[in-house]
Design a protein around this motif. Sequence first.
Motif, PDB file in Angstrom:
ATOM      1  N   MET A   1     -18.627  21.470   1.064  1.00  0.00           N
ATOM      2  CA  MET A   1     -18.436  20.049   1.369  1.00  0.00           C
ATOM      3  C   MET A   1     -17.678  19.906   2.694  1.00  0.00           C
ATOM      4  SD  MET A   1     -17.162  16.971  -1.117  1.00  0.00           S
ATOM      5  CE  MET A   1     -15.943  17.980  -1.861  1.00  0.00           C
ATOM      6  N   PRO A   2     -18.240  19.142   3.659  1.00  0.00           N
ATOM      7  CA  PRO A   2     -17.630  19.117   4.994  1.00  0.00           C
ATOM      8  C   PRO A   2     -16.202  18.574   5.028  1.00  0.00           C
ATOM      9  CG  PRO A   2     -19.413  17.500   4.830  1.00  0.00           C
ATOM     10  CD  PRO A   2     -19.462  18.337   3.596  1.00  0.00           C
ATOM     11  N   LEU A   3     -15.833  17.730   4.038  1.00  0.00           N
ATOM     12  CA  LEU A   3     -14.493  17.129   4.084  1.00  0.00           C
ATOM     13  C   LEU A   3     -13.461  17.907   3.264  1.00  0.00           C
ATOM     14  CD1 LEU A   3     -15.218  13.284   3.869  1.00  0.00           C
ATOM     15  CD2 LEU A   3     -14.970  14.735   5.880  1.00  0.00           C
ATOM     16  N   ALA A   4     -13.902  18.940   2.542  1.00  0.00           N
ATOM     17  CA  ALA A   4     -12.987  19.677   1.662  1.00  0.00           C
ATOM     18  C   ALA A   4     -11.813  20.239   2.463  1.00  0.00           C
ATOM     19  CB  ALA A   4     -13.735  20.803   0.972  1.00  0.00           C
ATOM     20  N   THR A   5     -10.663  20.246   1.825  1.00  0.00           N
ATOM     21  CA  THR A   5      -9.466  20.706   2.521  1.00  0.00           C
ATOM     22  C   THR A   5      -8.490  21.319   1.526  1.00  0.00           C
ATOM     23  OG1 THR A   5      -7.877  19.999   4.204  1.00  0.00           O
ATOM     24  CG2 THR A   5      -8.160  18.531   2.350  1.00  0.00           C
ATOM     25  N   LYS A   6      -7.467  21.978   2.051  1.00  0.00           N
ATOM     26  CA  LYS A   6      -6.422  22.525   1.177  1.00  0.00           C
ATOM     27  C   LYS A   6      -5.097  21.880   1.547  1.00  0.00           C
ATOM     28  CE  LYS A   6      -7.901  26.658  -0.849  1.00  0.00           C
ATOM     29  NZ  LYS A   6      -7.409  27.110  -2.096  1.00  0.00           N
ATOM     30  N   TYR A   7      -4.310  21.589   0.515  1.00  0.00           N
ATOM     31  CA  TYR A   7      -2.971  21.043   0.748  1.00  0.00           C
ATOM     32  C   TYR A   7      -2.047  21.654  -0.288  1.00  0.00           C
ATOM     33  CZ  TYR A   7       0.861  17.629   0.915  1.00  0.00           C
ATOM     34  OH  TYR A   7       2.100  17.037   0.999  1.00  0.00           O
ATOM     35  N   LEU A   8      -0.978  22.258   0.110  1.00  0.00           N
ATOM     36  CA  LEU A   8      -0.006  22.899  -0.791  1.00  0.00           C
ATOM     37  C   LEU A   8      -0.696  23.955  -1.655  1.00  0.00           C
ATOM     38  CD1 LEU A   8       1.714  19.640  -2.212  1.00  0.00           C
ATOM     39  CD2 LEU A   8       2.387  20.944  -0.175  1.00  0.00           C
ATOM     40  N   GLY A   9      -1.789  24.520  -1.166  1.00  0.00           N
ATOM     41  CA  GLY A   9      -2.540  25.494  -1.958  1.00  0.00           C
ATOM     42  C   GLY A   9      -3.508  24.843  -2.933  1.00  0.00           C
ATOM     43  N   LEU A  10      -3.521  23.509  -3.012  1.00  0.00           N
ATOM     44  CA  LEU A  10      -4.450  22.807  -3.902  1.00  0.00           C
ATOM     45  C   LEU A  10      -5.759  22.559  -3.150  1.00  0.00           C
ATOM     46  CD1 LEU A  10      -1.951  20.012  -5.082  1.00  0.00           C
ATOM     47  CD2 LEU A  10      -2.624  22.025  -6.420  1.00  0.00           C
ATOM     48  N   SER A  11      -6.878  22.716  -3.844  1.00  0.00           N
ATOM     49  CA  SER A  11      -8.177  22.424  -3.206  1.00  0.00           C
ATOM     50  C   SER A  11      -8.478  20.946  -3.389  1.00  0.00           C
ATOM     51  CB  SER A  11      -9.285  23.237  -3.878  1.00  0.00           C
ATOM     52  OG  SER A  11      -9.041  24.591  -3.659  1.00  0.00           O
ATOM     53  N   LEU A  12      -8.686  20.265  -2.296  1.00  0.00           N
ATOM     54  CA  LEU A  12      -8.950  18.818  -2.344  1.00  0.00           C
ATOM     55  C   LEU A  12     -10.354  18.537  -1.817  1.00  0.00           C
ATOM     56  CD1 LEU A  12      -5.606  17.265  -0.981  1.00  0.00           C
ATOM     57  CD2 LEU A  12      -6.153  18.025  -3.290  1.00  0.00           C
ATOM     58  N   LYS A  13     -10.981  17.478  -2.341  1.00  0.00           N
ATOM     59  CA  LYS A  13     -12.361  17.168  -1.926  1.00  0.00           C
ATOM     60  C   LYS A  13     -12.418  16.562  -0.520  1.00  0.00           C
ATOM     61  CE  LYS A  13     -12.204  12.837  -4.500  1.00  0.00           C
ATOM     62  NZ  LYS A  13     -12.658  12.062  -5.633  1.00  0.00           N
ATOM     63  N   ASN A  14     -11.315  16.001  -0.085  1.00  0.00           N
ATOM     64  CA  ASN A  14     -11.243  15.441   1.274  1.00  0.00           C
ATOM     65  C   ASN A  14      -9.758  15.337   1.658  1.00  0.00           C
ATOM     66  OD1 ASN A  14     -10.067  12.715   0.829  1.00  0.00           O
ATOM     67  ND2 ASN A  14     -11.884  12.430  -0.442  1.00  0.00           N
ATOM     68  N   PRO A  15      -9.462  14.970   2.904  1.00  0.00           N
ATOM     69  CA  PRO A  15      -8.051  14.976   3.319  1.00  0.00           C
ATOM     70  C   PRO A  15      -7.297  13.671   3.108  1.00  0.00           C
ATOM     71  CG  PRO A  15      -9.473  14.795   5.240  1.00  0.00           C
ATOM     72  CD  PRO A  15     -10.368  14.756   4.053  1.00  0.00           C
ATOM     73  N   LEU A  16      -7.792  12.765   2.267  1.00  0.00           N
ATOM     74  CA  LEU A  16      -7.097  11.477   2.094  1.00  0.00           C
ATOM     75  C   LEU A  16      -6.306  11.423   0.792  1.00  0.00           C
ATOM     76  CD1 LEU A  16      -9.370   8.587   3.398  1.00  0.00           C
ATOM     77  CD2 LEU A  16      -7.389   9.643   4.444  1.00  0.00           C
ATOM     78  N   VAL A  17      -5.021  11.166   0.919  1.00  0.00           N
ATOM     79  CA  VAL A  17      -4.128  11.141  -0.250  1.00  0.00           C
ATOM     80  C   VAL A  17      -3.446   9.776  -0.303  1.00  0.00           C
ATOM     81  CG1 VAL A  17      -2.031  12.156  -1.240  1.00  0.00           C
ATOM     82  CG2 VAL A  17      -3.753  13.638  -0.163  1.00  0.00           C
ATOM     83  N   ALA A  18      -3.408   9.192  -1.500  1.00  0.00           N
ATOM     84  CA  ALA A  18      -2.689   7.915  -1.675  1.00  0.00           C
ATOM     85  C   ALA A  18      -1.214   8.233  -1.878  1.00  0.00           C
ATOM     86  CB  ALA A  18      -3.254   7.159  -2.874  1.00  0.00           C
ATOM     87  N   SER A  19      -0.383   7.896  -0.900  1.00  0.00           N
ATOM     88  CA  SER A  19       1.043   8.265  -0.962  1.00  0.00           C
ATOM     89  C   SER A  19       1.811   7.339  -1.904  1.00  0.00           C
ATOM     90  CB  SER A  19       1.661   8.276   0.443  1.00  0.00           C
ATOM     91  OG  SER A  19       1.155   7.249   1.249  1.00  0.00           O
ATOM     92  N   ALA A  20       3.067   7.741  -2.150  1.00  0.00           N
ATOM     93  CA  ALA A  20       3.897   7.067  -3.155  1.00  0.00           C
ATOM     94  C   ALA A  20       3.995   5.565  -2.896  1.00  0.00           C
ATOM     95  CB  ALA A  20       5.285   7.683  -3.152  1.00  0.00           C
ATOM     96  N   SER A  21       3.814   4.813  -3.958  1.00  0.00           N
ATOM     97  CA  SER A  21       4.024   3.361  -3.887  1.00  0.00           C
ATOM     98  C   SER A  21       4.122   2.845  -5.314  1.00  0.00           C
ATOM     99  CB  SER A  21       2.885   2.670  -3.122  1.00  0.00           C
ATOM    100  OG  SER A  21       1.950   2.115  -3.997  1.00  0.00           O
ATOM    101  N   PRO A  22       4.759   1.691  -5.505  1.00  0.00           N
ATOM    102  CA  PRO A  22       4.919   1.184  -6.862  1.00  0.00           C
ATOM    103  C   PRO A  22       3.586   0.975  -7.579  1.00  0.00           C
ATOM    104  CG  PRO A  22       5.668  -0.426  -5.222  1.00  0.00           C
ATOM    105  CD  PRO A  22       5.397   0.836  -4.502  1.00  0.00           C
ATOM    106  N   ALA A  23       2.533   0.639  -6.804  1.00  0.00           N
ATOM    107  CA  ALA A  23       1.228   0.408  -7.431  1.00  0.00           C
ATOM    108  C   ALA A  23       0.742   1.666  -8.151  1.00  0.00           C
ATOM    109  CB  ALA A  23       0.220  -0.034  -6.378  1.00  0.00           C
ATOM    110  N   ASN A  24       1.176   2.837  -7.677  1.00  0.00           N
ATOM    111  CA  ASN A  24       0.695   4.095  -8.265  1.00  0.00           C
ATOM    112  C   ASN A  24       1.337   4.390  -9.622  1.00  0.00           C
ATOM    113  OD1 ASN A  24      -0.588   4.156  -5.870  1.00  0.00           O
ATOM    114  ND2 ASN A  24       0.120   6.172  -5.209  1.00  0.00           N
ATOM    115  N   ALA A  25       2.122   3.448 -10.135  1.00  0.00           N
ATOM    116  CA  ALA A  25       2.663   3.614 -11.491  1.00  0.00           C
ATOM    117  C   ALA A  25       1.701   3.012 -12.524  1.00  0.00           C
ATOM    118  CB  ALA A  25       4.028   2.937 -11.596  1.00  0.00           C
ATOM    119  N   GLN A  26       0.603   2.424 -12.058  1.00  0.00           N
ATOM    120  CA  GLN A  26      -0.379   1.811 -12.973  1.00  0.00           C
ATOM    121  C   GLN A  26      -1.607   2.710 -13.074  1.00  0.00           C
ATOM    122  OE1 GLN A  26       0.567  -0.978 -14.436  1.00  0.00           O
ATOM    123  NE2 GLN A  26       2.416  -1.029 -13.152  1.00  0.00           N
TER     124      GLN A  26
END
Length: 332
Positions: free
Chosen positions: A1-26
């Motif tokens: 997959m062209p967008l696949a990436t690694k972060y902290l040793g985790l394999s991710l499908k793409n490089p976009l991560v939703a960072s911390a925010s209160p909405a992420n508690a739902q």
Amino acid sequence: MPLATKYLGLSLKNPLVASASPANAQIDHLRRLEDAGAAAVVLPSLFQEQLEAEDAIDALILNKTAYNSPEAMSYFPEAAEGPYGVGPDVYLDLIRRAKESLSIPVIASLNGASEAGWVTYAQSMQQAGASAIELNIYFVPIDMALTGQDVEDRYVNIVRATRRAVSIPLAVKLSPYVSALPNLAQRLHAEGADGLVLFNRLLQPDFDLMTLQMVEGVHLSTPDEISLPLSWIAILAGRTGASLAASTGVESDDDVVKYLLAGADVVMTTSALLRHGPRHLRQLLGGLKVWMELRNFNSVSELRGLMSWARSRHKELYGRPSYIKMLETGVV
Ligand SMILES: Cc1cc2nc3c(=O)[nH]c(=O)nc-3n(C[C@H](O)[C@H](O)[C@H](O)COP(=O)(O)O)c2cc1C
């Protein structure tokens, strides 16, 4: 997959991560983020103060059992609630529910300022199923006696203590205002930080001239703010062994591309998702794909770090000559 990436040793499908925010508690919101393409999510932080309040309550309960003094009950602190109304037990439950509901990595966030017992709470987060922990070290060095070395040692000590507590990947969210970031980044990686999140946005209060009160509150970021993290990611990329997450100012797919060119392993966004909703991720991912296709990049790793300091043929552009040139050029 062209967008696949690694972060902290985790394999991710793409490089976009939703960072911390209160909405992420739902959980519903987290599901919508995953559906829109988020490769991982960071939960809102659990704060040192919440954990210490919980410990204080436990100590009082022990005391009460020992001495059975009804009077002591009147001194009980309020139940430990954080800025988002989430106590430690509720937080662990959030990790469990998020893990059950999503197939992407769920990163828990611990937020504190000093080396103390609270960091061992990372163990409970690991047991609850967190894929990784983001340690947000936030403090303002107001004390005149505190030196730059003290500040950087404090970061290192917190990371060392947390690393001892957990075996899952650990990221550290840093402030831009340290005296020697490359050296600190290297020390943090050596102590067990698998990645660095650049940057925390610090308290930026205003004054109300009518009431003479300090005006607090979180402002959503704007793309103008990407220059500082962009230049530090470019300076650090490929030089410490730590993964790099870009955090601040991502509004459009251009911002995503810029951070990847600087050398970010993942690009995080909070403000844009609060402003436009989770579906905005589709636009960011779509724009990234189009940009890559137009320039014949077959994978994210081909473009990552192309504009970094390490790969630049004009390294001086990241230092003093560029500053002088900027002043000579004037306002653009
Ligand atoms: C309303 C709001 C709440 C946030 N809460 C947290 C938090 O709990 N923990 C944390 O590490 N960062 C928190 N952040 C910071 C974001 O995760 C992010 O690092 C910062 O906003 C910069 O990214 P952005 O420009 O994409 O918003 C918060 C930001 C906003 C706007």
